[in-house]
Design an enzyme around this catalytic site. Sequence first.
Site, PDB file in Angstrom:
ATOM      1  N   SER A  71      56.527  -7.486 -17.745  1.00  0.00           N
ATOM      2  CA  SER A  71      55.247  -7.164 -18.364  1.00  0.00           C
ATOM      3  C   SER A  71      54.106  -7.569 -17.432  1.00  0.00           C
ATOM      4  CB  SER A  71      55.169  -7.833 -19.745  1.00  0.00           C
ATOM      5  OG  SER A  71      54.112  -7.330 -20.517  1.00  0.00           O
ATOM      6  N   ASP A 105      58.480   2.352 -24.579  1.00  0.00           N
ATOM      7  CA  ASP A 105      57.724   1.118 -24.346  1.00  0.00           C
ATOM      8  C   ASP A 105      56.279   1.479 -23.998  1.00  0.00           C
ATOM      9  OD1 ASP A 105      56.542  -1.204 -23.384  1.00  0.00           O
ATOM     10  OD2 ASP A 105      58.229  -1.779 -22.120  1.00  0.00           O
ATOM     11  N   HIS A 145      59.494  -2.935 -25.923  1.00  0.00           N
ATOM     12  CA  HIS A 145      58.978  -3.856 -24.905  1.00  0.00           C
ATOM     13  C   HIS A 145      59.595  -5.246 -25.025  1.00  0.00           C
ATOM     14  CE1 HIS A 145      56.241  -4.950 -21.735  1.00  0.00           C
ATOM     15  NE2 HIS A 145      55.791  -5.985 -22.430  1.00  0.00           N
TER      16      HIS A 145
END
Length: 213
Positions: free
Chosen positions: A114, A182, A195
């Site tokens: 991320s 995602d 995610h």
Amino acid sequence: MRIRLCLAALSLVGGAGVATLATPTASAAACSDIDVVAARGTFEPGTLGFIVGDPVYSALQRKISGKTLSSYKVNYPADLSLTSAAQGNADLVNHVNQQAAACPNQRFVLVGYSQGANVVDNSIGISSEGAVVGSPIVATLPAAVEPRVAAVLLFGNPIRALGKSVTGVYQSRTIDFCATGDPVCESGGTDVGAHLGYTANADAAAAFAAGKV
């Protein structure tokens, strides 16, 4: 809003489960064969990162035999501030440079999830500016260190939503996971849960890295 909810959800991940996971101690051992440098996701709990860093490090320990491993948790806020990814970028490059100088035979596996993927992207010269929780590049790994980066493992990489990816000298050493739907790495994605599911890719990522070291 969906992306912000997705990132904020990371702070709630783990709960009772985090106490049962055997997590590594984040430390840069003197001169291990391989130093695993992990940049966690936004608000992600855990030693190196509950969703990605910790399970990937454990998988690397299983997949890579005959070599010593150490780990380093990139020191940065991992929050929604405008300078967060830039701080991580600077810390990652500084750490690798210091280790490379102190340990001439040490190699590196870079792990980013991320916002942490933005940190790694920037550090290898791929700007995350304009991506979710991205930033301009503030430091890059020097050419002398580049051959010692064995593998780059990325998960939920926000630059992919911009149509970007890792190119150049690091491309063949990079595996970049983006789960279907995602919203952080897929433009138009709507599955917030996607995610949070990258633990499932830990073994595949570790197998890829093992093939590079």
